[in-house]
Design an enzyme around this catalytic site. Structure first.
Site, PDB file in Angstrom:
ATOM      1  N   ASP A  18      -5.809  75.334  16.741  1.00 34.67           N
ATOM      2  CA  ASP A  18      -6.780  74.613  17.566  1.00 34.67           C
ATOM      3  C   ASP A  18      -7.009  75.269  18.915  1.00 34.67           C
ATOM      4  OD1 ASP A  18      -4.538  74.000  19.036  1.00 34.67           O
ATOM      5  OD2 ASP A  18      -4.433  71.927  18.379  1.00 34.67           O
ATOM      6  N   ASP A  44      -1.570  76.321  20.023  1.00 37.98           N
ATOM      7  CA  ASP A  44      -1.355  77.531  19.231  1.00 37.98           C
ATOM      8  C   ASP A  44      -1.777  78.800  19.958  1.00 37.98           C
ATOM      9  OD1 ASP A  44      -0.571  75.920  16.973  1.00 37.98           O
ATOM     10  OD2 ASP A  44      -2.682  75.451  16.712  1.00 37.98           O
ATOM     11  N   GLU A  85       0.972  45.025  15.759  1.00 36.50           N
ATOM     12  CA  GLU A  85       0.783  46.313  16.447  1.00 36.50           C
ATOM     13  C   GLU A  85      -0.363  46.317  17.451  1.00 36.50           C
ATOM     14  OE1 GLU A  85       2.560  48.812  16.644  1.00 36.50           O
ATOM     15  OE2 GLU A  85       3.696  49.169  14.810  1.00 36.50           O
ATOM     16  N   GLY A 120      12.939  53.237  18.025  1.00 37.94           N
ATOM     17  CA  GLY A 120      13.557  53.834  16.848  1.00 37.94           C
ATOM     18  C   GLY A 120      13.556  52.940  15.626  1.00 37.94           C
ATOM     19  N   LEU A 178       7.765  41.029  11.528  1.00 36.44           N
ATOM     20  CA  LEU A 178       8.537  42.250  11.752  1.00 36.44           C
ATOM     21  C   LEU A 178       7.799  43.420  11.100  1.00 36.44           C
ATOM     22  CD1 LEU A 178      12.173  41.042  10.872  1.00 36.44           C
ATOM     23  CD2 LEU A 178      11.116  41.201  13.130  1.00 36.44           C
ATOM     24  N   GLU A 188       0.863  51.093  21.721  1.00 44.64           N
ATOM     25  CA  GLU A 188       0.138  52.343  21.966  1.00 44.64           C
ATOM     26  C   GLU A 188       0.654  53.454  21.069  1.00 44.64           C
ATOM     27  OE1 GLU A 188       0.445  53.210  26.100  1.00 44.64           O
ATOM     28  OE2 GLU A 188      -0.816  51.518  26.711  1.00 44.64           O
ATOM     29  N   HIS A 189       1.525  53.121  20.143  1.00 45.59           N
ATOM     30  CA  HIS A 189       2.071  54.126  19.225  1.00 45.59           C
ATOM     31  C   HIS A 189       0.983  54.565  18.240  1.00 45.59           C
ATOM     32  CE1 HIS A 189       4.590  56.024  16.187  1.00 45.59           C
ATOM     33  NE2 HIS A 189       5.584  56.029  17.085  1.00 45.59           N
ATOM     34  N   ASP A 227      -1.964  76.559  11.203  1.00 41.12           N
ATOM     35  CA  ASP A 227      -1.249  75.462  11.842  1.00 41.12           C
ATOM     36  C   ASP A 227      -1.548  74.213  11.013  1.00 41.12           C
ATOM     37  OD1 ASP A 227       0.025  73.885  13.968  1.00 41.12           O
ATOM     38  OD2 ASP A 227      -2.016  73.197  14.361  1.00 41.12           O
TER      39      ASP A 227
END
Length: 682
Positions: A568, A572, A403, A436, A449, A407-408, A369
């Site tokens: 993991d 999987d 940023e 997006g 930005l 929370e991204h 994986d």
């Protein structure tokens, strides 16, 4: 380590029996060998104490009051039915199961010698000749001695569990009602606040809530370098705190701790049966009755055709039964599995049973994986590109300010990179996420930005000066975010999931071993191929959903490949279960819950190589053991049958056959113990 029932520490003595604080299986594992070895020592001493005089006075008839044969009967009979009772019981149990075993051969052989000698003693006119009490007595004595040596050797083979048990802490210091108290480790409860000072063992598994230290985890993971621990990090019971004081909240206690799970896995593995053992069992089920037939035919042939004395014929009968005893055959596989699984546990590789140990050596293809297995599973900042007079520090600071409220995962990676470089990250005055595209923020009244091409295009900002560099980074499988300040593009930051430290080395070693390596991922093909190129994998299966991974394994197996899956153990799980051998990365926790047949405690892919190497070496030992056991049991049957007697005048004494049979068993166990010297680590 020895504590009474009341204090209920690690080891208890109840009604003369020893129990350890662990699972019931573990208690039985320790109690049985201790009792068995003690009983065997008594029986060996008893049988030798009577057997040696039986041998001596067979040739020196100097005892008074009674005829010599009667004295020999009195010496040999207790050996036959007290020391030798285990063989009668074993033969009877086999007979009830409509089969035969090594006990059958020993019981029949020694009983024949004892019964004939008894008839000679009490019915000398009907059965004239010499008594052979020394033969039955010493055969039992030497076989028991060999069994004792086997058990002592197997005790060394099972040292892994004993060492693991010895790792357990005895006491824990917990804070209850604001007071620090010392309590037995088994009384620690989930949620307790536990204190551990430098040099002390960590009592149970938990999460650090206060303090900073380094912890020696090599006794659990095999990792030689102490691991730094800070607030929020997990700690494992039985590891040693090296530096500062730690306070942690107990999350797993008793049988749920990592150490207890490891002990349980090793116990189950060591008593498990590999498929190759079933072959040995089948062979033995036919071998024993065949030996009895051959021994009987030898007796009849020498007596009726060869015209030899009954004693001569009986000697060949007994010698064949004893020399062909397949006890070495029965030890060939379990002793090697015991040592192999124990060796794996010492190196942080938990093999759940003989079946998985045997399967691993056949692997032709390993499927990895990607996310969380080959890679760290969390994005990191890799490149910072700047324009004009802006520095990398300036671009990273502005990006992290934008940023900071996000929370991204990509945003978190940027903020973390700034903190690692010691850059102070103030709060933005405003923050807006554009799905997006990216984010907009204000800092000191000026606009920042951070986002992709779409965001810059919507703001009519040109990225022409960065286009070539951005495209190059994207072709490497990296996610690129453009940074603009006050309506001007000032740079770009690339973020990607990075390879684990030893991924490339593990892949390279697997290839050297002749194993095909495949990467399986849900990522897009471009990113997947970029990662695969870095790690040295040619075949990539990308854009595969988690539910489809097991289907991919099935297709590979349909191609005739023996497939191993490394993952993991969570997302999987279906693929790990479908693979011929599932190798789960446990990361030091929840090791017993993983789907894989092999669990790697450390998050180090080099242990995949170590597991396969250990499997190959263990199977090699099993095959060596089986070969020599089969060879030994069959090669000496003609000698025992007296085929060399007409040519060289050699006839195998049943006592020597008993010694040789015991020696063969000890040699098989000793060969398995050589595995303890094997180091599978890279």
């Amino acid at each position: 380590m020895y504590v009474d029932e009341e204090t209920a520490m690690i080891k208890r003595v109840i009604r003369g029996r020893t129990y350890y604080f662990c699972s019931e299986t573990c208690a039985r594992t320790f109690e049985r060998p201790e009792v068995e070895v003690r009983n065997l020592k008594i029986l060996v001493a008893f049988s030798l104490a009577l057997g040696i005089p039986t041998l001596v006075f067979s040739y020196l008839p100097i005892l008074p009051f009674l005829p010599t044969n009667l004295w020999l009967f009195l010496f040999a009979t207790p050996i036959q039915f007290i020391a030798g009772w285990r063989f009668y019981r074993g033969a009877y149990d086999a007979l009830r199961s409509r089969t035969t075993n090594m006990d059958t051969l020993i019981a029949v052989g020694t009983s024949a010698a004892w019964l004939y000698s008894t008839l000679v003693t009490f019915l000398p006119t009907v059965f004239p000749g010499d008594a052979y009490f020394d033969t039955s007595a010493l055969i039992i004595a030497f076989i028991l001695l060999g069994k004792l040596l086997e058990d002592l050797a197997k005790g060394k083979a099972s040292e892994a569990i004993r060492k693991l048990m010895d790792l357990q802490a005895r006491m824990a210091k917990v804070i209850r009602s604001g007071v620090e108290i010392a309590i037995p480790v088994e009384k620690v409860e989930v949620g307790d606040l536990v204190v551990v000072r430098p040099g002390e063992k960590i009592a149970v598994d938990g999460v650090v809530v206060e303090g900073h230290s380094s912890v020696d985890e090599k006794m659990i993971t095999g990792e030689s370098i102490p691991v730094e621990k800070k607030i929020g990090d997990e700690v494992i019971g039985a590891t040693i705190n090296k530096a500062g004081m730690l306070k942690f909240k107990a999350t797993k206690v008793g049988a749920d701790t990592t150490l207890s799970q490891i002990i349980k896995l090793v116990e189950e593995a060591q008593i498990s049966r590999a498929p190759i053992q079933r072959l040995a069992d089948v062979v033995s089920s036919y071998f024993v009755p065949t030996v009895i037939i051959v021994a009987t035919l030898s007796l009849l042939a020498w007596y009726f055709i060869g015209r030899m004395s009954f004693i001569f014929a009986l000697t060949t009968f007994i010698a064949i039964l004893i020399i062909a005893c397949p006890c070495a055959l029965g030890l060939a596989t379990p002793t090697a599995i015991m040592v192999g699984t124990g060796k794996g546990a010492e190196n942080g590789v938990l093999i759940k049973g003989g079946e998985y140990l045997e399967k691993a050596h056949k692997l032709q293809t390993i499927v990895f994986d990607k996310t969380g297995t080959l890679t760290r599973g969390q994005p990191s900042v890799l490149d910072i590109v700047t324009l004009h007079s802006w520095t990398t520090g300036d671009v990273l600071k502005l990006a992290s300010v934008a940023e900071k409220g996000s929370e991204h995962p990509l945003g978190e990676a940027i903020v973390e990179a700034a903190r690692e470089k010691g850059i102070e990250v103030p709060d933005p005055e405003s923050f807006e996420a554009i799905p997006g595209q990216g984010v907009k923020a204000k800092y000191n009244g000026k606009r920042i930005l951070l986002g992709n091409r779409k965001l810059m295009a919507s703001e009519t900002l040109s990225i022409e000066q960065l286009e070539d560099r951005v495209r190059g980074l994207e072709e490497e499988g990296k996610t690129v975010m453009l940074v603009a300040f006050e309506n001007r593009v000032i740079g770009a930051i690339s973020v990607a999931d990075t390879l684990k430290e030893h991924s490339a080395r593990a892949v390279s070693e697997l290839k050297k071993m002749g194993i095909e390596v495949i990467m399986l991922t849900g990522d897009n093909a471009r990113t997947a191929k970029a990662i695969a190129k870095q790690v040295g994998i040619e075949r990539v299966l990308a854009e595969v959903l988690p539910g489809q991974k097991s289907d991919v394994i099935k297709k590979l197996q349909a191609e005739g490949k023996v497939v191993g899956m490394v993952g993991d153990g969570i997302n999987d799980a279906p693929a790990l279960a479908q693979a011929d051998t599932g190798i789960a990365i446990g990361g030091g926790t929840d090791v017993a819950m993983e789907t894989g047949g092999i669990v790697l405690i450390k998050d180090d892919l080099r242990d995949v190589v170590a597991a396969i190497k250990l499997s190959r070496q263990t199977i090699k030992k099993i095959k060596q053991n089986l070969f020599w056991a089969f060879f030994y049991n069959t090669a000496f049957i003609p000698v025992a049958a007296g085929l060399l007697y007409p040519i060289l005048g050699i006839l195998l004494n049943p006592i020597i056959a008993g010694v040789a049979m015991a020696f063969s068993s000890v040699s098989v166990v000793t060969n398995s113990l050589l595995l303890k010297r094997y180091n599978p680590k890279l």
